[in-house]
Design a protein around this motif. Structure first.
Motif, PDB file in Angstrom:
ATOM      1  N   ASP A 143       0.811  -1.223   0.000  1.00 27.64           N
ATOM      2  CA  ASP A 143       0.000   0.000   0.000  1.00 27.64           C
ATOM      3  C   ASP A 143       0.842   1.270   0.000  1.00 27.64           C
ATOM      4  O   ASP A 143       0.347   2.346  -0.350  1.00 27.64           O
TER       5      ASP A 143
ATOM      6  N   ARG B 193      -0.058   4.225  -6.404  1.00 30.49           N
ATOM      7  CA  ARG B 193      -1.222   3.475  -6.886  1.00 30.49           C
ATOM      8  C   ARG B 193      -1.121   3.121  -8.360  1.00 30.49           C
ATOM      9  O   ARG B 193      -1.784   2.193  -8.834  1.00 30.49           O
TER      10      ARG B 193
ATOM     11  N   SER C 255      -0.945  -6.069   2.083  1.00 25.20           N
ATOM     12  CA  SER C 255      -0.934  -4.840   2.871  1.00 25.20           C
ATOM     13  C   SER C 255      -1.737  -5.090   4.133  1.00 25.20           C
ATOM     14  O   SER C 255      -2.936  -5.372   4.067  1.00 25.20           O
ATOM     15  N   SER C 256      -1.097  -5.013   5.279  1.00 26.82           N
ATOM     16  CA  SER C 256      -1.815  -5.164   6.545  1.00 26.82           C
ATOM     17  C   SER C 256      -2.732  -3.984   6.789  1.00 26.82           C
ATOM     18  O   SER C 256      -3.755  -4.101   7.456  1.00 26.82           O
ATOM     19  N   LYS C 257      -2.379  -2.826   6.248  1.00 27.65           N
ATOM     20  CA  LYS C 257      -3.134  -1.603   6.485  1.00 27.65           C
ATOM     21  C   LYS C 257      -4.512  -1.650   5.846  1.00 27.65           C
ATOM     22  O   LYS C 257      -5.531  -1.325   6.478  1.00 27.65           O
ATOM     23  N   ASN C 258      -4.585  -2.059   4.573  1.00 27.12           N
ATOM     24  CA  ASN C 258      -5.886  -2.065   3.889  1.00 27.12           C
ATOM     25  C   ASN C 258      -6.413  -3.460   3.587  1.00 27.12           C
ATOM     26  O   ASN C 258      -7.460  -3.607   2.955  1.00 27.12           O
ATOM     27  N   GLY C 259      -5.686  -4.497   4.027  1.00 26.98           N
ATOM     28  CA  GLY C 259      -6.169  -5.865   3.862  1.00 26.98           C
ATOM     29  C   GLY C 259      -5.908  -6.479   2.508  1.00 26.98           C
ATOM     30  O   GLY C 259      -6.309  -7.614   2.246  1.00 26.98           O
ATOM     31  N   PHE C 260      -5.192  -5.756   1.638  1.00 27.62           N
ATOM     32  CA  PHE C 260      -4.938  -6.280   0.303  1.00 27.62           C
ATOM     33  C   PHE C 260      -4.144  -7.592   0.387  1.00 27.62           C
ATOM     34  O   PHE C 260      -3.146  -7.687   1.097  1.00 27.62           O
TER      35      PHE C 260
ATOM     36  N   ASN D 274       2.545   6.470   6.486  1.00 26.37           N
ATOM     37  CA  ASN D 274       1.339   6.123   5.731  1.00 26.37           C
ATOM     38  C   ASN D 274       1.589   6.049   4.235  1.00 26.37           C
ATOM     39  O   ASN D 274       0.768   5.533   3.482  1.00 26.37           O
ATOM     40  N   ASN D 275       2.701   6.600   3.817  1.00 27.85           N
ATOM     41  CA  ASN D 275       3.021   6.553   2.392  1.00 27.85           C
ATOM     42  C   ASN D 275       4.496   6.875   2.211  1.00 27.85           C
ATOM     43  O   ASN D 275       5.178   7.312   3.139  1.00 27.85           O
TER      44      ASN D 275
END
Length: 358
Positions: A103, A107, A133-138, A226-227
């Motif tokens: 993430d 993008r 991605s643990s953050k958004n579950g991807f 975060n990025n």
């Protein structure tokens, strides 16, 4: 006396070493746990680092108990976290790869493109690679199916700061337990995921990443991102780019067109453009304020720096272990990279397509 959890020799002199326990507890508890094991059991946190040579020396004894291994790698620091010395130890095993922090990448990089790049770098099929991605579950559904379908216990390995704990916490909320293996001093965290047991090893420490030069508090600050910040530069041979106080980038080229490149780094890492003649002075005077990391004023004279000259073009990227990577927009040119002498600098095939800016 040894810790009943991990088997490490108990000591009360150095809290950064395995087996540490406060003196009063060691003297009063009949069957004590070291501080590291106590915090794992009660808080689910692995807080005391384990020296790399201890783990690498013992890994053969751990691995022999497993046929299946999940190797966790940080895609934002691929060269720093995909280690040849670990892969050598895993020869003959059924190795899978969990790739974290997808993430954080732009993008415009599709999962298909990333997967193709990883297949070449890992020399593995798509079935062996879990882009997550643990953050958004991807990607977690695919990894969940892997755990559910596994008929064998799985050993989890990876270097420090790859997001291993965050990844595994998506599948289990229970407090981990310590399961010491015979003949080792390692604490292995045993967790049940569906009908499979996974055995999580301590993160392996490295010594060739910029992140390794930082205090634990500064590591946490830099890695809590975060990025990735990305910034494009077009400089001539009189200018230098400072990426933190640990990396200086200069260029050499022929012709009239200036090189163009884009730098990707965690958002707390600072970039600064200056005259080449002032760059070293800034590194020594402004480390810890204008230039971060380090996160506080630091005497940079304790580091010996080296300069590597690397010929690059638009098909390539340069990775500075544990700090950033540089995507080439216009070349060819010679990149002069100055970093502490133990830090690895790697030329690689591009992950991000230059015309799309990543």
């Amino acid at each position: 006396m040894k810790c009943r959890g991990c088997g490490a020799e108990l000591q009360y002199t150095d809290p950064t070493k395995p087996g540490y326990i406060p003196k009063e507890i060691l003297e009063n508890e009949p069957d004590p746990l070291c501080q590291r094991c106590y915090r794992i059991i009660h808080y689910g946190k692995l807080t005391v680092p384990v020296q790399e040579e201890i783990f690498l020396h013992q890994i053969d004894k751990v691995i022999k108990n497993f046929e299946k291994v999940l190797y966790v790698i940080d895609i934002t620091d691929f060269e720093g976290t995909y280690r040849s010395e670990i892969m050598e130890k895993l020869q003959g095993k059924d190795v899978y790869f969990a790739i974290t922090k997808f993430d954080l990448l732009p993008r415009s990089l599709s999962s298909i493109e990333a997967q193709e790049w990883l297949k070449k770098r890992l020399n593995a099929t798509s079935e062996k690679i879990f882009l997550t991605s643990s953050k958004n579950g991807f990607g977690l559904k695919k990894l969940e199916k892997f755990f559910k379908d596994s008929k064998k216990d799985i050993l989890i390995v990876g270097v420090t700061n790859v997001g291993k704990s965050s990844l595994l916490s998506a599948f289990t909320k229970e407090h981990p337990t310590i399961s010491p293996f015979p003949g080792t001093t390692l604490g292995i965290v045993k967790r049940k995921v569906f009908n499979t047991y996974i055995y999580d090893t301590p993160g392996i420490l490295t010594n060739d990443r910029v992140i390794d030069l930082l205090s634990p508090e500064c590591q946490a600050k830099i890695l809590k991102t975060n990025n990735l910040t990305r910034k494009t530069f077009k400089i001539d041979q009189s200018r230098a780019i400072l990426v933190s106080a640990f990396c200086k980038i200069e260029v050499e080229f022929d012709g009239d067109k200036k090189p163009i490149f884009q730098i990707f780094a965690p958002e707390k890492v600072t970039f600064h453009e200056t005259k080449s003649e002032r760059a070293d002075q800034l590194i020594h005077q402004r480390a810890g304020d204008l230039l971060q990391p380090p996160c506080k004023k630091t005497d940079m004279s304790k580091y010996n720096f080296k300069t590597e000259r690397i010929l690059v073009d638009q098909k390539q990227e340069i990775s500075i272990n544990g700090l950033c990577f540089i995507n080439i927009k216009r070349g060819p040119f010679v990149a002069k990279i100055t970093v502490p002498e133990n830090i690895n600098v790697t030329l690689r095939d591009r992950l991000l397509k230059p015309k799309r800016g990543g």
